[in-house]
Design a protein around this motif. Structure first.
Motif: not given
Lengths: 441, 441
Positions: A251-256, B215, B274
């Protein structure tokens, strides 16, 4: 007249208001208390228990020997009295407590009682004061024996013990406080009815000496603290931040929606506000003492979906507590919106701060100056019986004595010369107060 | 010639490289696997266990029925083979695994095996390829059954199983992996001696289809992902930050060494780095999934003296992992000096990233374009057998298929049309690779 100058026209006591005999008595008393109360590890004088009573009876006996009136109130607090020239005037009161936590130290409470005794002895030696002076040895100041509520003796004095207080159970035996109060000889009827045992207006002022439970005086290299207020606090025992658990690799940062990073951001913003507010002159301490991710679902390789943490903030100023609470909630909202998490602060438990009387602080300052003792003006972070007096409307003040290694442990370390300095400051101020014509309300 | 164009002179397959019969077979296989492996909650096909073997035997039987050569290697991985026109050339290999986690989903692993089977069937239908094509059904990809190590089948293939791997015990029975491998018919002698079962140079290329475990494809609204690399990671399971416990009311801000605030500051600085590194174009994810103050001494009204937390960071690029590790250590030092705390990071456990072959990524891209399928170029955050192939020197690539609700749970949700799109892209690319004259090394 400036606020910080004494308003009394009483004679300024000479340097060394306390004498050598009184100091010898005090040192003997500390030794005796230690012998009586050593539990193998530290000092135990149980709230409304035999050790507390025994220590109080030592004070009663000394008081009687020195010609004070002695008595016990309905809550079995001990009172020593030195009648003044005008006994109808509101009295000048002083005192502290003689109970300790289990395996505690010898000075938390006892230092104040001994200092108050010395102050009465010195007053008596200097003549009859205008106002009656009283030493109150208060019962049950510590919360350790009944796991929560405390200040039983002072709160009983002002009719503040609730049914819940009286039903609160002893940590080790499970029996209620009311049982042990009655066993010590307390008259439970007025206490159970919430009747005050004394009208707060009967007191002109209240002074209490106590060891400092923090490291400020050590760091400032001063023997004595002059206390301007006792911090109240707001406690959120369990704040919950909820985000969304996820695979830490996929899960990338923008979806966390990372609950731990949201909490970290909140704590950092709070820390920064705290720093600025201190520079702004506010009195404030902030602590997040407990932090835990959910052990049922957390993992090294899982974005944390939930974290719980405690949040406590303390201030002498009720407005600061209110405003800081609003600021915390606002930051929670901002971070929640930014990071897609929620914060549930729950209900904060509020304990009111207690302001010390400015005139009495001034009296302590001038007393310290006259005696050549360096006093540090400071707040009390820990709670004390004096907060009960102050919040009942009695003009109150506290003197702190330098003490290493905190309190509530056997290693508390007060040096006698520091105690002597604190007792000297308080004895002088009490003498001034006892000869003060005007009221402080 | 541009890197992202196929270098083969093989004929471009027509639209719909896979046909309706093949899709019907695939759907029937998924249904059959689900029936065979339902455990009452989800799907269980145990690593080196009967459920895994049974599913492999289904594939073996279908392979034999369709005229492929079939066989089992010494680690009891299944191999289906479609001989090429020039059988001495390095072969084009594809495959995935058939084991699942306990109470897992039906597609994690199986989707790849079925897609590879379809690709071989389609290749056979389009004629005899230049190179031999192989389907490898690999054993034991999941870490769940043996609580840590994994990729047993692919690592056995390249002689990488250690004594520790073979001795690692089953989560439920406590028996070692070697026991279950032998019980499945593996030839343990070469495996125990660390002999590779195959020379990596024997492979021209390796392709694996897998459901996405995150996702991203859902969010991007694309059915297929083209994987550029498999992230490696550094794991600090237990970082300890030590400050100094203190009374939360009595110790002012300037005298505190608050471990939780120090940790919060570290996490915030890491979070900010990050963010910037992502904008700089680096591949990176960072997670602190476990955070705990010390329950033996923490309290709401105590400045926290200690906190432990996990720290994991992942990247496709080993340089990024190295540089980020140095940055983390530098931030720890800065904050430690500023706040009077210490950070003990312990030894980080390193897992190497695996870069996918750029030519093969290009082949996937052109295949997707030809088929009119929208592919998202992306990294794999989770580990896969393909990383073992890539790090053994085999030019490798992966195709991801959109999948809702993650993996390793019964709710994983891959739609068949998305699978069909991914299988179409991989089958085309495999056909191109199987007819490619040059080597990729």
């Amino acid at each position: 007249m400036a606020n910080d100058a004494p308003s009394s026209k009483a004679p300024t006591p000479p340097a060394g208001f306390l004498d050598a005999d009184q100091h010898q008595l005090a040192q003997g008393l500390f030794d005796r208390f230690r012998e009586m109360s050593f539990d193998g590890v530290g000092i135990s004088r149980e709230t409304y228990g035999p050790g507390e009573t025994a220590a109080m009876e030592v004070i009663e006996r000394i008081g009687a020997e020195h010609g004070f009136e002695t008595g016990w109130d309905a809550a079995r607090n001990l009172v020593l009295r030195l009648p003044g020239r005008e006994p109808d005037r509101p009295v000048v009161a002083t005192g502290s407590h003689l109970d300790s936590v289990p395996q505690g130290g010898n000075y938390d409470g006892a230092a104040g009682v001994v200092a108050s005794l010395l102050a009465l002895l010195a007053a008596k030696a200097h003549g009859t004061p205008l106002r009656t002076m009283e030493l109150h040895v208060l019962r049950g100041e510590e919360s350790a024996w009944y796991g929560g509520p405390c200040y039983f003796g002072s709160r009983a004095l002002f009719g503040q013990l609730t049914d819940a207080d009286l039903a609160t159970t002893h940590r080790f035996t499970g029996k209620p406080l009311a049982h042990y109060m009655a066993a010590c000889g307390a008259d439970m009827a007025p206490i159970e009815q919430g009747q005050g045992l004394v009208d707060p207006d009967r007191f002109h002022s209240w002074m209490e000496l106590h060891i400092e439970q923090g490291p400020v005086l050590i760091a400032r290299e001063r023997p004595v603290g002059l206390v301007t207020g006792i911090r109240g606090n707001v406690r959120h025992r369990r704040v919950v931040c909820r985000g969304e658990a996820a695979h830490s690799g996929a899960v990338p940062r923008w979806m966390r929606h990372d609950a731990v990073l949201a909490m970290a951001e909140l704590l950092m913003r709070i820390d920064e506000h705290w720093r600025v507010l201190l520079e702004w002159g506010e009195d404030l301490v902030v602590t997040s003492g407990i932090v835990e991710t959910n052990a049922a679902e957390h993992a090294v390789s899982r974005v944390p979906g939930e974290v719980t943490f405690a949040l406590e903030y303390r201030s002498q100023d009720p407005k600061t507590l209110t405003s800081f609470g609003a600021l915390v909630r606002s930051e929670c909202e901002t971070i929640a919106a930014k990071r897609g998490v929620t914060f549930d602060l729950g209900d904060g438990v509020y304990t009111a701060p207690a302001r010390m009387n400015e005139r009495l602080v001034g009296l302590l300052q001038s007393s310290a100056e006259e005696a050549g003792i360096a006093g540090e003006v400071m707040a009390s972070g820990a709670g004390h019986d004096s907060a009960v007096f102050a919040n009942a409307g009695v003009p109150s003040v506290m003197v702190f004595v330098r003490n290493e290694k905190g309190s509530h442990n056997p290693h508390e370390a007060m040096d006698y010369p520091d105690f002597a300095a604190g007792a000297e400051v308080m004895a002088r101020a009490l003498w001034q107060a006892a000869n003060m014509a005007e009221e402080l309300r």
